[in-house]
Design a protein around this motif. Structure first.
Motif, PDB file in Angstrom:
ATOM      1  N   SER A  38      53.330   1.121  50.441  1.00 16.32           N
ATOM      2  CA  SER A  38      51.906   0.897  50.240  1.00 16.32           C
ATOM      3  C   SER A  38      51.514   1.397  48.843  1.00 16.32           C
ATOM      4  N   LEU A  71      46.698  -7.229  57.403  1.00 18.62           N
ATOM      5  CA  LEU A  71      47.547  -6.195  56.795  1.00 18.62           C
ATOM      6  C   LEU A  71      48.998  -6.656  56.734  1.00 18.62           C
ATOM      7  N   PHE A  94      42.909   0.132  55.765  1.00 18.48           N
ATOM      8  CA  PHE A  94      42.454  -0.633  54.609  1.00 18.48           C
ATOM      9  C   PHE A  94      42.704   0.157  53.331  1.00 18.48           C
ATOM     10  N   ILE A 152      41.978  -7.390  51.326  1.00 15.41           N
ATOM     11  CA  ILE A 152      43.286  -6.818  51.647  1.00 15.41           C
ATOM     12  C   ILE A 152      44.378  -7.561  50.887  1.00 15.41           C
ATOM     13  N   SER A 155      42.118  -2.831  47.593  1.00 15.81           N
ATOM     14  CA  SER A 155      42.600  -2.271  48.848  1.00 15.81           C
ATOM     15  C   SER A 155      43.817  -1.401  48.559  1.00 15.81           C
ATOM     16  N   SER A 207      46.287  -0.804  51.304  1.00 14.25           N
ATOM     17  CA  SER A 207      46.517  -1.014  52.721  1.00 14.25           C
ATOM     18  C   SER A 207      47.915  -0.623  53.178  1.00 14.25           C
TER      19      SER A 207
END
Length: 560
Positions: free
Chosen positions: A32, A99, A150, A173, A178, A180
């Motif tokens: 991420s 996501l 998020f 997203i 973002s 996420s």
């Protein structure tokens, strides 16, 4: 990254074509934040609408059909905290799917970059004699928790994220607004057919694909699958073996620790070869495991509990790839043999004493003398390169920024001499000190809630000292005071002083990642920045120190 890598190889092979090259390309994917170009995000719209239960079954079946996993492999049950897809509220389904689409888009984009590198090596005639190793460093992440997030920085700042609110911003997203991460359900689907995740020592944390492409060295072995146990430490040993390079006993007079891995060369070239491996321990955040002769003993540790109370599980991996059939009660002597051996291996490899006091203790070395964060006063002399988050001053408590600059005459390069003096973070969270329309501005961005203080008049050409004082209050709010040449220009209330600011570092004289919509990157400052000093207050209590260390550690964990 790939363009840079191509240029490096192009230069090496052009200047000294007979010399082999080694390259380590560490992509950010799929760590991420999950982000990708819009066309890659669009490609996966709706692809996961059937949910993680259906996807896990499909991917498991496909792996069996292709021979990637043994035909007798069972699909592990859902982990604790993973709900049946059909039981989720519709908002949770929509959020989780978006996501996962961002995750898939990022992975696809990365795969395309690897393909570009492969095509380049083929173009210059180096593909067949180059060993290419593609691997992951761990199983899918569990940091997204049960619902996914998020903005993962909210989680690491210990703030609750409301799915019903986050679902209103689905189209953000996968983009720069973002940060996420996927929920547990999609993470376990990504780990199919295994259980648990990154940070755990079960298969879902430690068992990863390994793809090796080497046409000249693996003639007749193309497309074959090898099942003998291999470990991450074997990669270095294999490369040295293939290159015909021995491990030195000393480097620059420093005695080297012994190589812990073994070469996989025989395994690669002979499907019947049995690696000369004795045992392999595993440990992560108190979770433990050991492999020996096809058997694996493993624990799932609860932080703060006595290690002696951990429940050991036992699996015969040669017959049970996905660790579904716990044999601990049926094979007590085998379990004792493995657990006793774990302590021997742990002692030999410096794992002891075991420490599960949280990430704060694991990163305490960041304060040792000689390290970038082992001080309360930081002095920078721009222009300097980007400073990664691990080397940035703590933002968990109060701080003072003092910048000495020479401001250009208006219109010399940019009207008003606009540009960033210092910027840390991103459009999602961070702070920036900059000149906009000729005025000095300080903007603190707390998850897109901006606290802004601006100089009332334009900055005259010449030398100036700009000071930003951020004072943290007992309720974790703060007050930001901007002063120019000793004259207070204004204050702003910060509703929450973040303990962790983004996962991006800090820049001087530019803002490679915008912190506010006031400007576009890189927003280079046309004047001169002589010096920037960031001063942190001395910590008055052990409690405050512990809070700051734990905040720094959580920040470090976002980048692992």
């Amino acid at each position: 990254m790939v363009d840079w890598a191509m240029n490096m190889v192009r230069g090496t092979t052009s200047l000294v074509p007979e010399r082999p090259f080694f390259m380590y390309m560490a992509f950010g994917a799929t760590h991420s934040p999950h982000q990708a170009p819009q066309d890659y995000l669009d490609k996966y719209r709706g692809r996961f609408d059937d949910g993680w239960d259906a996807a896990r079954e499909e991917w498991y079946s496909r792996q069996k059909a292709s021979g990637i996993i043994p035909s007798n492999t069972r699909l592990a049950p859902r982990n604790r905290g993973v709900e049946a897809w059909d039981d989720l509220p519709s908002n949770h389904q929509a959020f989780a799917n978006r996501l996962q689409e961002a995750f898939a888009g990022m992975l696809d984009h990365t795969d395309h970059q690897i393909g570009r590198m492969v095509a380049f090596l083929e173009e210059i005639g180096r593909l067949d004699d180059t060993m290419i190793i593609v691997m992951s460093d761990n199983g899918a992440s569990q940091e997204g928790q049960s619902t996914g997030v998020f903005d993962e920085m909210r989680h690491f700042n210990q703030l609750h994220e409301d799915v019903d609110e986050a679902v209103k911003h689905l189209d953000l997203i996968g983009g720069p607004r973002s940060h996420s991460n996927i929920p547990w359900g999609w993470a376990q689907a990504g780990n199919a057919p295994l259980k648990w995740y990154k940070q755990n020592t079960h298969g879902g944390g430690t068992r990863d694909p390994l793809i090796i492409h080497w046409p000249d060295g693996l003639k007749g072995q193309e497309g074959q699958i090898r099942r003998p146990f291999a470990y991450a430490t074997d990669i270095a040993a294999t490369i040295l073996d293939v290159a015909g390079v021995g491990m030195p006993d000393e480097v620059a007079g420093v005695e080297q620790i012994p190589m812990s891995g073994i070469s996989l060369r025989d395994t690669l070239t002979d499907p019947d070869a049995k690696p000369d491996r004795d045992a392999q321990y595993m440990e992560m955040l108190g979770h433990r495991g050991i492999w020996m002769d096809g058997w694996k003993a493993v624990t799932w540790h609860r932080r703060g509990k006595d290690f002696n109370d951990d429940q050991w599980e036992l699996y015969n991996l040669d017959e049970d790839f996905s660790e579904c059939d716990d044999l601990a009660e049926r094979e007590p002597s085998k379990l004792k043999e493995l657990t006793d051996r774990w302590w021997v291996e742990a002692e030999r490899h410096g794992v002891l004493p075991l420490d599960d006091r949280g990430a704060g203790m694991l990163f305490r070395a960041s304060r040792l003398p000689g390290t970038p964060t082992a001080r309360r006063r930081y002095v920078y002399h721009p222009p300097i390169s980007h400073i990664v988050s691990d080397a940035c001053p703590s933002a968990a408590r109060s701080f003072t920024i003092t910048a000495t600059i020479v401001h250009p005459a208006s219109g010399s390069k940019v009207d008003g001499g606009d540009g960033a003096i210092i910027a840390r973070g991103t459009i999602n969270s961070g702070f920036a000190l900059y000149v906009s329309q000729g005025k000095v501005v300080f903007d603190y961005n707390c998850f897109r809630e901006h606290s802004r203080v601006e100089m009332p008049t334009g900055l005259a050409p010449g030398t100036h000292e700009i000071v930003v004082q951020v004072d943290r209050n007992a309720d974790q709010s703060a007050t930001a005071t901007l002063s120019v040449d000793g004259v207070e220009a204004g204050t702003a209330h910060i509703p929450m002083l973040l303990r962790i600011i983004s996962s991006t570092g800090m820049d001087f004289g530019r803002s490679n990642a915008p912190v506010t919509d006031d400007y576009l990157a890189p927003f280079a400052y046309p004047g001169t920045i002589h010096k920037v000093v960031i001063q942190l207050p001395e910590i008055a209590s052990a409690r405050d120190r512990k809070a700051e260390v734990e905040a720094e550690a959580r920040a470090a964990m976002t980048r692992q």
